[in-house]
Design a protein around this motif. Structure first.
Motif, PDB file in Angstrom:
ATOM      1  N   VAL A  95       0.779  -1.151  -0.136  1.00  0.00           N
ATOM      2  CA  VAL A  95       0.065   0.099   0.042  1.00  0.00           C
ATOM      3  C   VAL A  95       0.887   1.344   0.022  1.00  0.00           C
ATOM      4  CG1 VAL A  95      -1.897  -1.101   1.184  1.00  0.00           C
ATOM      5  CG2 VAL A  95      -0.126   0.014   2.492  1.00  0.00           C
ATOM      6  N   LEU A  97       0.515   5.791   1.078  1.00  0.00           N
ATOM      7  CA  LEU A  97      -0.302   6.876   1.608  1.00  0.00           C
ATOM      8  C   LEU A  97      -0.185   7.931   0.377  1.00  0.00           C
ATOM      9  CD1 LEU A  97       1.653   7.181   4.874  1.00  0.00           C
ATOM     10  CD2 LEU A  97      -0.520   5.802   4.580  1.00  0.00           C
ATOM     11  N   VAL A 154      -4.773   5.601   2.506  1.00  0.00           N
ATOM     12  CA  VAL A 154      -4.100   4.427   2.291  1.00  0.00           C
ATOM     13  C   VAL A 154      -4.660   3.556   0.875  1.00  0.00           C
ATOM     14  CG1 VAL A 154      -3.117   2.124   3.202  1.00  0.00           C
ATOM     15  CG2 VAL A 154      -3.763   4.229   4.765  1.00  0.00           C
TER      16      VAL A 154
END
Length: 360
Positions: A95, A97, A154
């Motif tokens: 993932v 940000l 996210v």
């Protein structure tokens, strides 16, 4: 007849002020067309994500940014672990940000090199983060009584997890109060709450993939801390100075109509004062393409000061041209018009205070 005409003029002025108040209302921002509701997928294609924000600081309304530190964690089933291993996807690239800015100064560190295997065959990986984030949907229409929602987004990163492939969906899971840390207070604001949501971020590009539908759609989880301004602090700092100037403008017509020099000096001085007060209030704000609530108050103040100056010019000319024997009647007429102006201004002020925040 003259009095009747004066009241008609006052009523027209009131209508103009009311229309001014309503037409300067802001319109709500349109919803983000790039976000779509998440699809329903089986548990084998879900990654649970949680977050704890320890610190929030360095809020900048002008740059639309804030800094935050904390942790987030991911939990996934064996089926996704097999995809990670077969495609050799690094843990730090599961993932990202996505609203992070100034990546050179950001930190994203996993707590361990390998995910922890949990009972039931699931896996857990915790990350510590520290970064500056961008608030793309900052809305200052109600400034200085604005609310802020500071988001951390996210998003799954590997192309294998996009909705163009066998898409993986992020599912935020939080216990009550888990998102809020012990150092998230901001000066001038009160914490209003915390929320988490899930959506599909539909990019306007397929990132080079050809012939693959929805290749630019990625699952995103948003964790958001909400703030609201301290009402009394905002009133004392921003509204009270404006109100003091407006009260002076309202009381000035009580001066006798033959005090021409004094009557003419006050509106122009008040106008300059309003300009400097507005500039000071905007010192920490970005350039906006809409009017804030405070802007509407100052625009109303400009109109009031300008109309009052015009009114005093009219009264000064009227009394200077009138024969001495008619000065008493002229003074009475000026005083009547001054009263109509005061009533109209008070009515317009209440109209703006009641309706000015309605479109924010």
């Amino acid at each position: 007849m003259k009095l009747k005409r004066s009241w008609v003029a006052g009523f027209i002025g009131l209508v103009v002020v009311a229309l001014f108040s309503i037409t300067t209302l802001g319109r709500p921002d349109a919803t983000n067309p790039q976000l779509k509701p998440p699809p329903t997928v089986p548990a084998a294609r879900q990654i649970e994500v949680g977050m704890h924000i320890k610190n929030i600081y360095n809020l900048s309304l002008k740059d639309k940014t804030f800094s935050a530190d904390g942790w987030f964690w991911l939990k996934w089933p064996e089926s996704i672990q097999q995809r990670i291993e077969s495609d050799q996807i690094p843990i730090t690239e599961l993932v990202e940000l996505v609203n992070q800015v100034e990546g050179y100064d950001a930190q994203l560190e996993p707590d361990s090199n390998e995910p922890q295997r949990l009972e039931g065959g699931r896996y857990l990986q915790t990350f510590r983060f520290s970064s500056k984030f961008y608030d793309a949907h900052q809305n200052l229409r109600q400034f200085p009584f604005e609310s802020l929602e500071l988001p951390i987004n996210v998003e799954v990163r590997p192309s294998q997890f996009s909705m163009g492939a066998e898409g993986v969906v992020l599912v935020p899971k939080l216990r009550p109060g888990e998102l809020q840390g012990d150092s998230i207070a901001l000066n001038g604001y009160s914490v209003a709450g915390a929320t988490s949501t899930s959506a599909i971020h539909a990019y306007t590009t397929a990132f080079g993939e050809e012939g693959v539908a929805n290749a630019g759609d990625y699952s995103m989880a948003t964790f958001e801390i909400s703030y609201r301004t301290n009402g009394w602090a905002a009133f004392y700092r921003f509204i009270l100075p404006w109100l003091a100037v407006l009260v002076i403008l309202l009381l000035t017509p009580n001066l006798e109509g033959d005090l021409n020099d004094l009557r003419l000096a006050i509106p122009s001085t008040a106008l300059l004062t309003l300009v400097f007060l507005q500039q000071g209030a905007h010192a920490d704000l970005p350039a906006l393409d809409y009017l804030t609530f405070l802007d509407k108050l100052y625009l109303f103040g400009y109109v009031v000061a300008t109309v009052e100056f015009w009114l005093f010019v009219w009264g000064s000319n009227l009394i200077s041209r009138a024969p001495h024997a008619e000065h008493t009647q002229v003074m009475e007429r000026i005083n009547r018009v001054d009263l109509i102006y005061q009533i109209t201004t008070i009515a317009g002020c209440f109209t703006l205070l009641l309706l000015g925040r309605g479109g924010a």
